[in-house]
Design a protein around this motif. Structure first.
Motif, short mmCIF file in Angstrom:
data_model
loop_
_atom_site.label_atom_id
_atom_site.label_comp_id
_atom_site.label_asym_id
_atom_site.label_seq_id
_atom_site.Cartn_x
_atom_site.Cartn_y
_atom_site.Cartn_z
N ILE A 1 -62.50 -22.32 94.49
CA ILE A 1 -62.38 -22.80 95.88
C ILE A 1 -62.95 -24.20 95.96
CG2 ILE A 1 -63.09 -22.43 98.27
CD1 ILE A 1 -63.27 -19.42 97.57
N ILE A 2 -62.13 -25.13 96.45
CA ILE A 2 -62.58 -26.49 96.69
C ILE A 2 -62.96 -26.57 98.16
CG2 ILE A 2 -61.94 -28.93 96.72
CD1 ILE A 2 -59.99 -28.30 94.41
N ALA A 3 -64.27 -26.66 98.39
CA ALA A 3 -64.82 -26.66 99.74
C ALA A 3 -65.46 -28.01 100.05
CB ALA A 3 -65.86 -25.55 99.86
N THR A 4 -65.87 -28.17 101.29
CA THR A 4 -66.59 -29.36 101.69
C THR A 4 -68.04 -28.99 101.99
OG1 THR A 4 -65.97 -29.03 104.00
CG2 THR A 4 -64.56 -30.48 102.67
N GLU B 1 -67.44 -35.74 106.87
CA GLU B 1 -68.00 -36.85 107.63
C GLU B 1 -67.93 -38.16 106.84
OE1 GLU B 1 -69.13 -36.59 110.84
OE2 GLU B 1 -68.38 -34.53 110.73
N GLU B 2 -67.86 -38.05 105.53
CA GLU B 2 -67.79 -39.22 104.64
C GLU B 2 -66.66 -38.99 103.65
OE1 GLU B 2 -71.63 -40.05 102.91
OE2 GLU B 2 -72.62 -39.40 104.75
N GLU B 3 -65.42 -39.22 104.11
CA GLU B 3 -64.24 -38.93 103.29
C GLU B 3 -64.25 -39.62 101.94
OE1 GLU B 3 -60.91 -39.87 105.82
OE2 GLU B 3 -60.50 -37.73 106.02
N GLU B 4 -64.95 -40.74 101.85
CA GLU B 4 -64.98 -41.44 100.56
C GLU B 4 -65.62 -40.57 99.48
OE1 GLU B 4 -68.44 -42.67 103.07
OE2 GLU B 4 -66.29 -42.79 103.39
N THR B 5 -66.51 -39.65 99.86
CA THR B 5 -67.11 -38.76 98.87
C THR B 5 -66.05 -37.80 98.33
OG1 THR B 5 -67.82 -37.12 100.54
CG2 THR B 5 -69.40 -38.86 99.93
N ILE B 6 -65.14 -37.38 99.18
CA ILE B 6 -64.06 -36.49 98.75
C ILE B 6 -63.13 -37.25 97.81
CG2 ILE B 6 -62.06 -35.16 99.53
CD1 ILE B 6 -63.68 -34.63 102.15
N PHE C 1 -56.93 -31.94 104.01
CA PHE C 1 -57.66 -33.10 104.55
C PHE C 1 -56.64 -34.03 105.18
CE2 PHE C 1 -59.73 -31.57 100.73
CZ PHE C 1 -60.99 -31.28 101.20
N PHE C 2 -56.84 -34.35 106.47
CA PHE C 2 -55.86 -35.22 107.12
C PHE C 2 -56.43 -36.31 108.00
CE2 PHE C 2 -52.78 -31.82 106.20
CZ PHE C 2 -51.80 -32.60 105.63
N GLU C 3 -57.73 -36.44 108.09
CA GLU C 3 -58.30 -37.43 108.98
C GLU C 3 -58.16 -38.83 108.38
OE1 GLU C 3 -60.50 -34.80 107.89
OE2 GLU C 3 -59.78 -33.54 109.50
N GLY C 4 -57.63 -39.72 109.16
CA GLY C 4 -57.58 -41.13 108.78
C GLY C 4 -56.74 -41.45 107.56
N ASN C 5 -56.72 -42.73 107.20
CA ASN C 5 -55.92 -43.19 106.07
C ASN C 5 -56.42 -42.63 104.74
OD1 ASN C 5 -54.26 -44.73 107.71
ND2 ASN C 5 -55.57 -46.53 107.57
N LEU C 6 -57.72 -42.51 104.58
CA LEU C 6 -58.26 -41.97 103.35
C LEU C 6 -57.87 -40.51 103.19
CD1 LEU C 6 -59.79 -42.80 100.87
CD2 LEU C 6 -61.92 -42.30 102.06
N GLY C 7 -57.86 -39.77 104.29
CA GLY C 7 -57.43 -38.37 104.26
C GLY C 7 -55.99 -38.24 103.79
N GLN C 8 -55.15 -39.17 104.20
CA GLN C 8 -53.75 -39.16 103.76
C GLN C 8 -53.66 -39.42 102.26
OE1 GLN C 8 -51.58 -41.89 106.21
NE2 GLN C 8 -51.97 -40.72 108.07
N ALA C 9 -54.47 -40.32 101.74
CA ALA C 9 -54.47 -40.61 100.31
C ALA C 9 -54.97 -39.40 99.51
CB ALA C 9 -55.34 -41.83 100.01
N ILE C 10 -56.00 -38.75 100.02
CA ILE C 10 -56.53 -37.55 99.38
C ILE C 10 -55.44 -36.48 99.34
CG2 ILE C 10 -58.18 -35.64 99.61
CD1 ILE C 10 -60.09 -37.80 100.93
N MET C 11 -54.78 -36.25 100.46
CA MET C 11 -53.74 -35.24 100.53
C MET C 11 -52.57 -35.57 99.62
SD MET C 11 -54.53 -32.59 102.14
CE MET C 11 -52.92 -31.83 102.24
N ASN C 12 -52.24 -36.84 99.51
CA ASN C 12 -51.15 -37.23 98.62
C ASN C 12 -51.44 -36.77 97.20
OD1 ASN C 12 -49.88 -39.23 96.61
ND2 ASN C 12 -48.71 -39.60 98.48
N ARG C 13 -52.66 -37.02 96.72
CA ARG C 13 -53.02 -36.62 95.36
C ARG C 13 -53.11 -35.10 95.23
NH1 ARG C 13 -52.32 -35.36 91.15
NH2 ARG C 13 -53.80 -35.32 89.46
N LEU C 14 -53.68 -34.44 96.22
CA LEU C 14 -53.77 -32.98 96.18
C LEU C 14 -52.38 -32.34 96.18
CD1 LEU C 14 -56.70 -31.83 98.50
CD2 LEU C 14 -56.42 -31.35 96.07
#
Length: 106
Positions: A31-34, A53-58, A82-95
């Motif tokens: 399980i990948i949790a926050t 709260e700090e998407e850059e850590t994700i 993960f969908f918050e903000g532009n970084l969330g979109q980049a994280i989701m793209n990779r996931l």
């Protein structure tokens, strides 16, 4: 790897259910949790990827987390979406690429 999306409390409940079902079948679930949710999971190998709260850590921990799940030799992996903000979109793209676009909406 399956990404579970929806309202966060429902995501946690669904991942708990999926992990319990996997373990009942003799499988090892990862399980990948926050930071915010890691204590809410009741079974499986739970690893914290960072803080919502700090998407850059994700984003920083994403590749390492996927490699570590391989090292734990899990049979299935469930990740929160993960969908918050532009970084969330980049994280989701990779996931999404890692998951072969397998998304479970709850």
């Amino acid at each position: 790897l399956s990404i579970v999306e929806g309202e966060l409390s429902q995501v946690v409940k669904a991942i708990n259910d999926f992990a319990k079902e996997a373990e009942a079948q003799g499988k090892k679930a990862g399980i990948i949790a926050t930071e915010e949710t890691k204590g809410q999971y009741t079974c499986g190998i739970v690893k914290c990827i960072g803080s919502r709260e700090e998407e850059e850590t994700i984003a920083h921990n994403l590749y390492d987390m996927l490699r570590r799940m391989d090292e734990y030799e899990v049979d299935c992996i469930y990740s929160e979406g993960f969908f918050e903000g532009n970084l969330g979109q980049a994280i989701m793209n990779r996931l999404l690429k890692a998951a072969g676009h397998q998304v479970i909406r709850v």
